[in-house]
Scaffold this motif. Structure first.
Motif, PDB file in Angstrom:
ATOM      1  N   TYR A   1     -75.681  36.818 -65.636  1.00 40.29           N
ATOM      2  CA  TYR A   1     -75.487  35.992 -66.821  1.00 40.29           C
ATOM      3  C   TYR A   1     -76.735  36.021 -67.708  1.00 40.29           C
ATOM      4  CZ  TYR A   1     -71.167  33.755 -65.214  1.00 40.29           C
ATOM      5  OH  TYR A   1     -69.876  33.502 -64.827  1.00 40.29           O
ATOM      6  N   ARG A   2     -76.535  35.761 -68.987  1.00 42.08           N
ATOM      7  CA  ARG A   2     -77.660  35.607 -69.904  1.00 42.08           C
ATOM      8  C   ARG A   2     -78.364  34.285 -69.590  1.00 42.08           C
ATOM      9  NH1 ARG A   2     -77.223  35.415 -76.535  1.00 42.08           N
ATOM     10  NH2 ARG A   2     -79.457  35.120 -76.958  1.00 42.08           N
ATOM     11  N   PRO A   3     -79.681  34.261 -69.464  1.00 42.38           N
ATOM     12  CA  PRO A   3     -80.400  33.005 -69.163  1.00 42.38           C
ATOM     13  C   PRO A   3     -80.138  31.933 -70.210  1.00 42.38           C
ATOM     14  CG  PRO A   3     -81.845  34.894 -68.852  1.00 42.38           C
ATOM     15  CD  PRO A   3     -80.598  35.414 -69.513  1.00 42.38           C
ATOM     16  N   ASN A   4     -80.113  30.686 -69.727  1.00 46.80           N
ATOM     17  CA  ASN A   4     -79.802  29.560 -70.610  1.00 46.80           C
ATOM     18  C   ASN A   4     -80.505  28.314 -70.097  1.00 46.80           C
ATOM     19  OD1 ASN A   4     -78.421  28.114 -72.694  1.00 46.80           O
ATOM     20  ND2 ASN A   4     -76.939  27.417 -71.174  1.00 46.80           N
ATOM     21  N   TYR A   5     -80.889  27.419 -71.021  1.00 47.66           N
ATOM     22  CA  TYR A   5     -81.551  26.161 -70.641  1.00 47.66           C
ATOM     23  C   TYR A   5     -80.974  25.012 -71.460  1.00 47.66           C
ATOM     24  CZ  TYR A   5     -84.925  22.360 -70.662  1.00 47.66           C
ATOM     25  OH  TYR A   5     -85.505  21.107 -70.586  1.00 47.66           O
ATOM     26  N   GLY A   6     -80.980  23.830 -70.875  1.00 46.44           N
ATOM     27  CA  GLY A   6     -80.619  22.630 -71.614  1.00 46.44           C
ATOM     28  C   GLY A   6     -81.080  21.394 -70.860  1.00 46.44           C
ATOM     29  N   ASP A   7     -81.039  20.255 -71.511  1.00 46.07           N
ATOM     30  CA  ASP A   7     -81.317  18.983 -70.839  1.00 46.07           C
ATOM     31  C   ASP A   7     -80.432  17.917 -71.457  1.00 46.07           C
ATOM     32  OD1 ASP A   7     -82.861  18.047 -73.225  1.00 46.07           O
ATOM     33  OD2 ASP A   7     -84.342  19.487 -72.486  1.00 46.07           O
ATOM     34  N   TYR A   8     -80.229  16.829 -70.696  1.00 50.55           N
ATOM     35  CA  TYR A   8     -79.316  15.784 -71.157  1.00 50.55           C
ATOM     36  C   TYR A   8     -79.867  14.433 -70.767  1.00 50.55           C
ATOM     37  CZ  TYR A   8     -74.823  14.198 -72.934  1.00 50.55           C
ATOM     38  OH  TYR A   8     -73.845  13.628 -73.700  1.00 50.55           O
ATOM     39  N   ARG A   9     -79.903  13.522 -71.739  1.00 55.74           N
ATOM     40  CA  ARG A   9     -80.476  12.192 -71.534  1.00 55.74           C
ATOM     41  C   ARG A   9     -79.359  11.153 -71.376  1.00 55.74           C
ATOM     42  NH1 ARG A   9     -83.718  15.565 -73.603  1.00 55.74           N
ATOM     43  NH2 ARG A   9     -86.003  15.346 -73.462  1.00 55.74           N
ATOM     44  N   PHE A  10     -78.842  11.072 -70.176  1.00 50.62           N
ATOM     45  CA  PHE A  10     -77.783  10.107 -69.888  1.00 50.62           C
ATOM     46  C   PHE A  10     -78.320   8.683 -69.964  1.00 50.62           C
ATOM     47  CE2 PHE A  10     -76.620  13.982 -67.603  1.00 50.62           C
ATOM     48  CZ  PHE A  10     -75.298  14.144 -67.965  1.00 50.62           C
ATOM     49  N   ASN A  11     -77.471   7.754 -70.419  1.00 51.55           N
ATOM     50  CA  ASN A  11     -77.812   6.337 -70.367  1.00 51.55           C
ATOM     51  C   ASN A  11     -77.669   5.850 -68.924  1.00 51.55           C
ATOM     52  OD1 ASN A  11     -78.217   6.049 -73.187  1.00 51.55           O
ATOM     53  ND2 ASN A  11     -76.005   5.895 -73.481  1.00 51.55           N
ATOM     54  N   TRP A  12     -78.668   5.106 -68.453  1.00 46.61           N
ATOM     55  CA  TRP A  12     -78.624   4.637 -67.072  1.00 46.61           C
ATOM     56  C   TRP A  12     -77.376   3.788 -66.817  1.00 46.61           C
ATOM     57  CZ3 TRP A  12     -80.877   6.153 -62.811  1.00 46.61           C
ATOM     58  CH2 TRP A  12     -80.704   5.383 -61.668  1.00 46.61           C
ATOM     59  N   SER A  13     -76.988   2.968 -67.786  1.00 43.96           N
ATOM     60  CA  SER A  13     -75.861   2.050 -67.603  1.00 43.96           C
ATOM     61  C   SER A  13     -74.542   2.779 -67.388  1.00 43.96           C
ATOM     62  CB  SER A  13     -75.745   1.120 -68.809  1.00 43.96           C
ATOM     63  OG  SER A  13     -75.538   1.865 -69.999  1.00 43.96           O
ATOM     64  N   ASP A  14     -74.460   4.049 -67.775  1.00 49.14           N
ATOM     65  CA  ASP A  14     -73.206   4.789 -67.640  1.00 49.14           C
ATOM     66  C   ASP A  14     -72.861   5.109 -66.193  1.00 49.14           C
ATOM     67  OD1 ASP A  14     -72.810   4.711 -70.340  1.00 49.14           O
ATOM     68  OD2 ASP A  14     -73.597   6.725 -70.725  1.00 49.14           O
ATOM     69  N   ARG A  15     -73.783   4.856 -65.254  1.00 50.02           N
ATOM     70  CA  ARG A  15     -73.495   5.115 -63.837  1.00 50.02           C
ATOM     71  C   ARG A  15     -73.504   3.821 -63.023  1.00 50.02           C
ATOM     72  NH1 ARG A  15     -78.234   8.909 -63.871  1.00 50.02           N
ATOM     73  NH2 ARG A  15     -78.228   8.141 -65.984  1.00 50.02           N
ATOM     74  N   LYS A  16     -73.549   2.663 -63.682  1.00 54.50           N
ATOM     75  CA  LYS A  16     -73.590   1.375 -62.968  1.00 54.50           C
ATOM     76  C   LYS A  16     -72.212   1.033 -62.429  1.00 54.50           C
ATOM     77  CE  LYS A  16     -77.256  -1.846 -64.259  1.00 54.50           C
ATOM     78  NZ  LYS A  16     -77.833  -1.765 -62.947  1.00 54.50           N
ATOM     79  N   ASN A  17     -72.085   1.073 -61.105  1.00 58.70           N
ATOM     80  CA  ASN A  17     -70.834   0.759 -60.408  1.00 58.70           C
ATOM     81  C   ASN A  17     -69.677   1.665 -60.814  1.00 58.70           C
ATOM     82  OD1 ASN A  17     -71.969  -1.484 -58.919  1.00 58.70           O
ATOM     83  ND2 ASN A  17     -71.884  -2.648 -60.843  1.00 58.70           N
ATOM     84  N   LYS A  18     -70.008   2.871 -61.309  1.00 55.67           N
ATOM     85  CA  LYS A  18     -68.975   3.870 -61.612  1.00 55.67           C
ATOM     86  C   LYS A  18     -69.609   5.259 -61.570  1.00 55.67           C
ATOM     87  CE  LYS A  18     -69.663   3.186 -66.595  1.00 55.67           C
ATOM     88  NZ  LYS A  18     -69.024   2.777 -67.881  1.00 55.67           N
ATOM     89  N   TRP A  19     -68.791   6.246 -61.267  1.00 55.56           N
ATOM     90  CA  TRP A  19     -69.276   7.623 -61.182  1.00 55.56           C
ATOM     91  C   TRP A  19     -69.528   8.186 -62.583  1.00 55.56           C
ATOM     92  CZ3 TRP A  19     -70.977   9.110 -56.708  1.00 55.56           C
ATOM     93  CH2 TRP A  19     -70.404   8.612 -55.537  1.00 55.56           C
ATOM     94  N   LEU A  20     -70.704   8.722 -62.775  1.00 62.12           N
ATOM     95  CA  LEU A  20     -71.057   9.406 -64.023  1.00 62.12           C
ATOM     96  C   LEU A  20     -70.955  10.911 -63.791  1.00 62.12           C
ATOM     97  CD1 LEU A  20     -72.217   9.636 -66.894  1.00 62.12           C
ATOM     98  CD2 LEU A  20     -74.517   9.420 -65.887  1.00 62.12           C
ATOM     99  N   HIS A  21     -69.994  11.536 -64.444  1.00 59.08           N
ATOM    100  CA  HIS A  21     -69.776  12.977 -64.300  1.00 59.08           C
ATOM    101  C   HIS A  21     -70.772  13.710 -65.195  1.00 59.08           C
ATOM    102  CE1 HIS A  21     -66.542  16.413 -64.157  1.00 59.08           C
ATOM    103  NE2 HIS A  21     -67.626  16.704 -63.459  1.00 59.08           N
ATOM    104  N   MET A  22     -71.762  14.347 -64.581  1.00 58.94           N
ATOM    105  CA  MET A  22     -72.849  14.962 -65.340  1.00 58.94           C
ATOM    106  C   MET A  22     -72.698  16.468 -65.496  1.00 58.94           C
ATOM    107  SD  MET A  22     -76.147  12.848 -63.861  1.00 58.94           S
ATOM    108  CE  MET A  22     -76.114  13.746 -62.309  1.00 58.94           C
ATOM    109  N   VAL A  23     -72.180  17.130 -64.453  1.00 55.62           N
ATOM    110  CA  VAL A  23     -72.151  18.597 -64.417  1.00 55.62           C
ATOM    111  C   VAL A  23     -70.774  19.069 -63.969  1.00 55.62           C
ATOM    112  CG1 VAL A  23     -73.139  20.671 -63.346  1.00 55.62           C
ATOM    113  CG2 VAL A  23     -74.616  18.710 -63.861  1.00 55.62           C
ATOM    114  N   SER A  24     -70.279  20.129 -64.616  1.00 54.02           N
ATOM    115  CA  SER A  24     -69.024  20.765 -64.205  1.00 54.02           C
ATOM    116  C   SER A  24     -69.120  22.269 -64.460  1.00 54.02           C
ATOM    117  CB  SER A  24     -67.837  20.180 -64.978  1.00 54.02           C
ATOM    118  OG  SER A  24     -67.901  20.534 -66.351  1.00 54.02           O
TER     119      SER A  24
END
Length: 233
Positions: A125-148
């Motif tokens: 694959y061609r190299p690739n980079y990224g980052d993501y700044r999730f809000n902490w509250s989005d995972r409070k008592n629920k699953w936060l789907h970050m990667v697929s």
């Protein structure tokens, strides 16, 4: 099927500036019965001292994900990217045909993160980079789907059939996670204590899950990461 992986049975390393817990065989820790879990090759629980870090080094044909627990980590690479992320945030890199990068803690506090390596579904694959700044509250008592995978719905997409979720479960709360037929998952208890299908997990323990749904009971406020993927043949 559930298999507990107690942290005191994992590999470890202490280089002074870097203290690591190895979930799978890595560096000087080698266990022929613990090389990988499906497409998952590496989870290192790293503590990086202030004003230190990994100088520029190469990677190839690996999906690399860093999940920050404490402190701040600064990434730089040969593609010209340079960025810093902090607690609950993610950086990801498809090393593909080859890339050089560095990771440093330029802050005043110890930085803790999970370094994750996943085999891609094919090489080149061609190299690739990224980052993501999730809000902490989005995972409070629920699953936060970050990667697929590329066909999935998470904001971070990698070249493999793997889903990564994070969760902060407050004390006394319960939550389910389904691992369907033909699937498996690897759960990391990052912080806190929980009971999962009658198995107690403490901070830095892990659980291998194969084709079995789980119920998590937070005995303390707990922080989790789970990687769900196609079952290994």
């Amino acid at each position: 099927m559930l298999t507990k992986r107690a942290s005191n049975n994992m590999g470890s390393s202490d280089l002074g500036w870097l203290k690591s817990k190895f979930h799978f065989s890595f560096a000087e820790y080698y266990n022929p019965h613990n090389i990988r879990f499906g497409a998952l090759r590496v989870i290192n629980d790293d503590l990086i001292a202030p004003n230190t870090g990994f100088d520029t080094h190469p990677h190839k044909d690996m999906e690399i994900i860093t999940y920050i627990i404490d402190g701040e980590l600064t990434h730089g690479d040969s593609m010209g990217n340079e960025n810093s992320i902090s607690r609950g945030q993610v950086q990801y890199m498809s090393a593909g045909t080859g890339v050089h990068h560095s990771e440093h803690n330029i802050g005043k506090e110890i930085e803790r993160s999970l370094q994750i390596w996943i085999y891609p579904d094919k090489t080149g694959y061609r190299p690739n980079y990224g980052d993501y700044r999730f809000n902490w509250s989005d995972r409070k008592n629920k699953w936060l789907h970050m990667v697929s995978d590329k066909a999935g719905e998470a904001p971070i997409k990698i070249n493999q059939d793997v889903n990564i979720y994070s969760l902060e479960l407050e004390k006394g709360n319960k939550i389910n996670f389904e691992v369907n037929e033909g699937r498996q998952a690897y759960l990391v208890q990052i912080e806190g204590t929980s009971i999962i299908n009658e198995i107690e997990l403490n901070a830095q323990d892990a659980l291998e899950i194969v084709e079995e749904d789980i119920l998590i009971d937070g005995k303390e406020t707990s922080h989790f990461l789970i990687l769900e993927m196609k079952k290994e043949n």
